[in-house]
Design an enzyme around this catalytic site. Structure first.
Site, PDB file in Angstrom:
ATOM      1  N   LYS A 210       0.888  -1.183   0.000  1.00 20.11           N
ATOM      2  CA  LYS A 210       0.000   0.000   0.000  1.00 20.11           C
ATOM      3  C   LYS A 210       0.916   1.220   0.000  1.00 20.11           C
ATOM      4  O   LYS A 210       1.397   1.651   1.044  1.00 20.11           O
ATOM      5  CB  LYS A 210      -0.886  -0.015   1.248  1.00 20.11           C
TER       6      LYS A 210
ATOM      7  N   GLU B 117       9.600   2.107  10.812  1.00 20.08           N
ATOM      8  CA  GLU B 117      10.662   3.090  10.548  1.00 20.08           C
ATOM      9  C   GLU B 117       9.987   4.450  10.548  1.00 20.08           C
ATOM     10  O   GLU B 117       9.240   4.766   9.622  1.00 20.08           O
ATOM     11  CB  GLU B 117      11.317   2.834   9.181  1.00 20.08           C
TER      12      GLU B 117
ATOM     13  N   CYS C 233      13.746  11.456   6.236  1.00 23.39           N
ATOM     14  CA  CYS C 233      13.676  11.078   7.657  1.00 23.39           C
ATOM     15  C   CYS C 233      15.002  11.390   8.346  1.00 23.39           C
ATOM     16  O   CYS C 233      15.047  11.587   9.553  1.00 23.39           O
ATOM     17  CB  CYS C 233      13.330   9.603   7.787  1.00 23.39           C
TER      18      CYS C 233
ATOM     19  N   GLU D  64       9.270  17.067  14.533  1.00 23.92           N
ATOM     20  CA  GLU D  64       9.659  16.871  13.135  1.00 23.92           C
ATOM     21  C   GLU D  64       8.852  17.813  12.241  1.00 23.92           C
ATOM     22  O   GLU D  64       7.623  17.758  12.228  1.00 23.92           O
ATOM     23  CB  GLU D  64       9.424  15.414  12.709  1.00 23.92           C
TER      24      GLU D  64
HETATM   25  P1  NAD Z   1       2.377   8.995   7.034  1.00 23.28           P
HETATM   26  O1  NAD Z   1       2.516   8.345   8.357  1.00 23.28           O
HETATM   27  O2  NAD Z   1       1.382  10.085   6.895  1.00 23.28           O
HETATM   28  O3  NAD Z   1       1.998   7.925   5.922  1.00 23.28           O
HETATM   29  C1  NAD Z   1       2.800   6.804   5.644  1.00 23.28           C
HETATM   30  C2  NAD Z   1       1.949   5.720   5.033  1.00 23.28           C
HETATM   31  O4  NAD Z   1       1.024   5.261   6.016  1.00 23.28           O
HETATM   32  C3  NAD Z   1       1.104   6.161   3.834  1.00 23.28           C
HETATM   33  O5  NAD Z   1       1.084   5.129   2.877  1.00 23.28           O
HETATM   34  C4  NAD Z   1      -0.268   6.349   4.442  1.00 23.28           C
HETATM   35  O6  NAD Z   1      -1.333   6.192   3.532  1.00 23.28           O
HETATM   36  C5  NAD Z   1      -0.275   5.237   5.470  1.00 23.28           C
HETATM   37  N1  NAD Z   1      -1.225   5.404   6.585  1.00 23.28           N
HETATM   38  C6  NAD Z   1      -1.704   6.555   7.118  1.00 23.28           C
HETATM   39  N2  NAD Z   1      -2.565   6.282   8.130  1.00 23.28           N
HETATM   40  C7  NAD Z   1      -2.609   4.937   8.252  1.00 23.28           C
HETATM   41  C8  NAD Z   1      -3.316   4.052   9.117  1.00 23.28           C
HETATM   42  N3  NAD Z   1      -4.144   4.499  10.059  1.00 23.28           N
HETATM   43  N4  NAD Z   1      -3.125   2.725   8.967  1.00 23.28           N
HETATM   44  C9  NAD Z   1      -2.282   2.259   8.027  1.00 23.28           C
HETATM   45  N5  NAD Z   1      -1.602   3.043   7.180  1.00 23.28           N
HETATM   46  C10 NAD Z   1      -1.767   4.374   7.277  1.00 23.28           C
HETATM   47  O7  NAD Z   1       3.840   9.504   6.622  1.00 23.28           O
HETATM   48  P2  NAD Z   1       4.286  10.309   5.329  1.00 23.28           P
HETATM   49  O8  NAD Z   1       3.863  11.730   5.461  1.00 23.28           O
HETATM   50  O9  NAD Z   1       3.886   9.580   4.089  1.00 23.28           O
HETATM   51  O10 NAD Z   1       5.872  10.204   5.440  1.00 23.28           O
HETATM   52  C11 NAD Z   1       6.646  11.071   6.181  1.00 23.28           C
HETATM   53  C12 NAD Z   1       7.076  10.419   7.473  1.00 23.28           C
HETATM   54  O11 NAD Z   1       7.791   9.222   7.202  1.00 23.28           O
HETATM   55  C13 NAD Z   1       8.049  11.288   8.261  1.00 23.28           C
HETATM   56  O12 NAD Z   1       7.741  11.210   9.632  1.00 23.28           O
HETATM   57  C14 NAD Z   1       9.398  10.633   7.985  1.00 23.28           C
HETATM   58  O13 NAD Z   1      10.375  10.883   8.972  1.00 23.28           O
HETATM   59  C15 NAD Z   1       9.016   9.198   7.931  1.00 23.28           C
HETATM   60  N6  NAD Z   1      10.027   8.413   7.229  1.00 23.28           N
HETATM   61  C16 NAD Z   1      10.809   7.556   7.963  1.00 23.28           C
HETATM   62  C17 NAD Z   1      11.799   6.823   7.337  1.00 23.28           C
HETATM   63  C18 NAD Z   1      12.670   5.867   8.108  1.00 23.28           C
HETATM   64  O14 NAD Z   1      13.243   4.990   7.492  1.00 23.28           O
HETATM   65  N7  NAD Z   1      12.799   5.999   9.417  1.00 23.28           N
HETATM   66  C19 NAD Z   1      12.002   6.959   5.949  1.00 23.28           C
HETATM   67  C20 NAD Z   1      11.192   7.846   5.244  1.00 23.28           C
HETATM   68  C21 NAD Z   1      10.198   8.562   5.882  1.00 23.28           C
END
Ligand code: NAD
Length: 484
Positions: free
Chosen positions: A161, A236, A270, A367
């Protein structure tokens, strides 16, 4: 591929706001169908020899290499990453696919001597089943590769997804896996929103592993929602990464590292350096050089060769980033440069530097996920390490110093999963573990050998070829002599 949903959503170009393509907004019923297909495919896929599974990943890596220009170009348009970085994103997937393809001929377990005669012991890695992979938009090709290539080589099938902001890149990624020879059904993709398709995947009883990359807030929800089925959850999450610049640092090098780590990908990594902890002896010099560097960065369309800063992902992101500019000002931090959106089309924000930031201010704790960094002045190495560690996240850290003792103390004392010496906070390579301490995750790691632990269960196997009943801990141990 499951494309049953009636409702749709649009993927937009963040530079122009134009619609790139329309996608099905998958429902729980679509997720059900996708999981059923992946579950059925698993029965055969788990029996395919791992080297053969690895060969498919090698072919996938070759296809990614061939298509790198078009995938990078698409990434500049769908996600807004500038050209060179988009190429780097695809390259990371190429590297990971070759690396994990090689795991097909390793997947090492252990053999160890038995305490009994004529007995053989070993541990082997077993696939778990259907993996639910939920990915963010900021590394739209690399992150699916970090998750899918180890999952597949270990013998799992996957329902992906991807983020709702970058569905087309994820679709291309899956199409290339099939072009590389993946058997039908082994990877399924569902599109749409986290609360619908994502949540249905997280709760699905036939999905024993969830691998999730995204924000801390969503990670907490995913953990709670997966708890009833006691799933393996791999997280992550976010970061609040700090670069320390000591009084003996090469300040010009540090400034280069900060510009790249704070403003590359418009700060949407991230591992982005959203804090710079600076010894007062070089504080003035660093401020001056950093501001000059930030103001020189070329903002523009990400597909143009000389652009250094592209757009952020969407309007919500611009608003969030700007709200932190207002928070920083109201907290008493000094805005040195930036602090405003770029007028015109698209979702652009200027590189923003705050000075005189206290380590406890919200702009130094939360963040922001945009091109904003906070300079925190300190008087000593100890104070710098304390400030660096005083956040809930623990992904990446860095120190610029020429003192080898300080460098080694920093390697030991900085509470992050990744530490760089004399480089910024970004730039991981695929064959070392990637992930964070504290609330950046839940103890797992992506990449390197560590990734295999997420996608396998250990099985210990005992083979007794003595032809008689041998009881460990009993038959081979002298029994104590009784007094009576
Ligand atoms: P997000 O949490 O908004 O979304 C991530 C994914 O989760 C999307 O596919 C979204 O549709 C899905 N999602 C949202 N709500 C959900 C739920 N209730 N149940 C299941 N899935 C759900 O994050 P984002 O804005 O897409 O990404 C940015 C974040 O990701 C930042 O916090 C960044 O630091 C983090 N990030 C971490 C790493 C790492 O390796 N540590 C790498 C890249 C990004």
């Amino acid at each position: 591929m499951v494309r049953m949903a009636a409702a749709t959503f649009e993927s937009l170009n963040p530079s122009t706001g134009e619609v790139i393509e329309t996608f099905p907004r998958s429902t729980a019923a679509d997720v059900d169908r996708a999981v059923a297909i992946a579950r059925a495919a698993w029965e055969e896929w788990r029996l395919v020899p791992a080297p053969e599974r690895g060969n498919i990943l090698f072919r996938f890596a070759q296809l990614l290499e061939q298509r790198k220009p078009e995938l990078s170009d698409l990434m500049t348009r769908e996600m807004g990453k500038v050209k060179a970085e988009a190429g780097g994103d695809v390259q990371e997937a190429i590297d990971m696919s070759y690396y994990m393809g090689g795991e097909g001929r390793r997947l090492f377990g252990h053999t160890t001597p038995s305490e009994l005669r004529d007995k053989f012991m070993m541990s082997v890695r077993m696939p778990v089943g259907v993996v639910g992979a939920i990915t963010p938009w900021n590394f739209p090709i690399a992150i699916p590769a970090w998750k899918l290539t180890p999952a597949l080589v270990c013998g799992n099938t996957v329902v992906l997804k991807p983020a709702e902001d970058t569905p087309l890149l994820a679709q291309r990624f899956v199409e290339l896996l099939y072009e590389a020879g993946l058997p039908e059904g082994v990877v399924q993709i569902v599109h749409g929103f986290g609360e619908e398709a994502g949540d249905a995947l997280v709760r699905h009883p036939d999905v024993p592993v969830i691998t999730f990359t995204g924000s801390r807030e969503t990670g907490v929800l995913v953990t709670k929602n997966a708890a009833d089925e006691l799933k393996h959850v791999h997280l992550e999450l976010g970061g609040k990464n700090g670069i320390i610049v000591m009084d003996d640092a090469d300040v010009d090098l540090a400034v280069e590292g900060i510009l790249w780590s704070a403003f590359g990908t418009a700060g949407q990594r991230c591992t982005a350096a959203s804090r710079v902890i600076v010894h007062r002896a070089v504080y003035e010099e660093l401020q001056r050089k950093l501001v000059a560097g930030a103001e020189k960065m070329r903002i523009g369309a990400p597909w143009e060769d000389d652009t250094q800063i592209g757009p952020v992902i969407n309007e919500t992101a611009v608003e969030k980033i700007h709200s932190y500019t207002e928070i920083g000002k109201s907290e008493g931090a000094k805005l040195l440069t930036g602090g405003e959106r770029v007028e015109g089309h698209g979702f652009y924000y200027r590189p923003t530097v705050f000075a005189d930031v206290d380590a406890q201010m919200r702009i130094a704790q939360e963040e922001i996920f945009g091109p904003t960094t906070a300079l925190i002045p300190v008087d000593s190495f100890e104070e710098a390490v304390y400030a660096a560690n005083s956040v809930k996240y623990g992904l990446s850290s860095s120190i610029f110093t020429r003192d080898v003792n300080k460098a080694f103390k920093a390697m030991r004392d900085l509470q992050t999963g990744i530490t760089y010496i004399n480089a910024g906070t970004t730039g991981a390579e695929v064959h070392l573990p990637f992930g964070g301490m504290k609330q950046t995750g839940n103890g797992h790691r992506e990449a390197g050998q560590a990734a295999l632990d997420v996608f396998t269960e250990w099985k210990s196997v005992y083979v007794d070829y003595s032809g008689k009943l041998q009881r460990a801990q009993i038959d081979n141990v002298e029994q104590p002599v009784s007094d009576t």
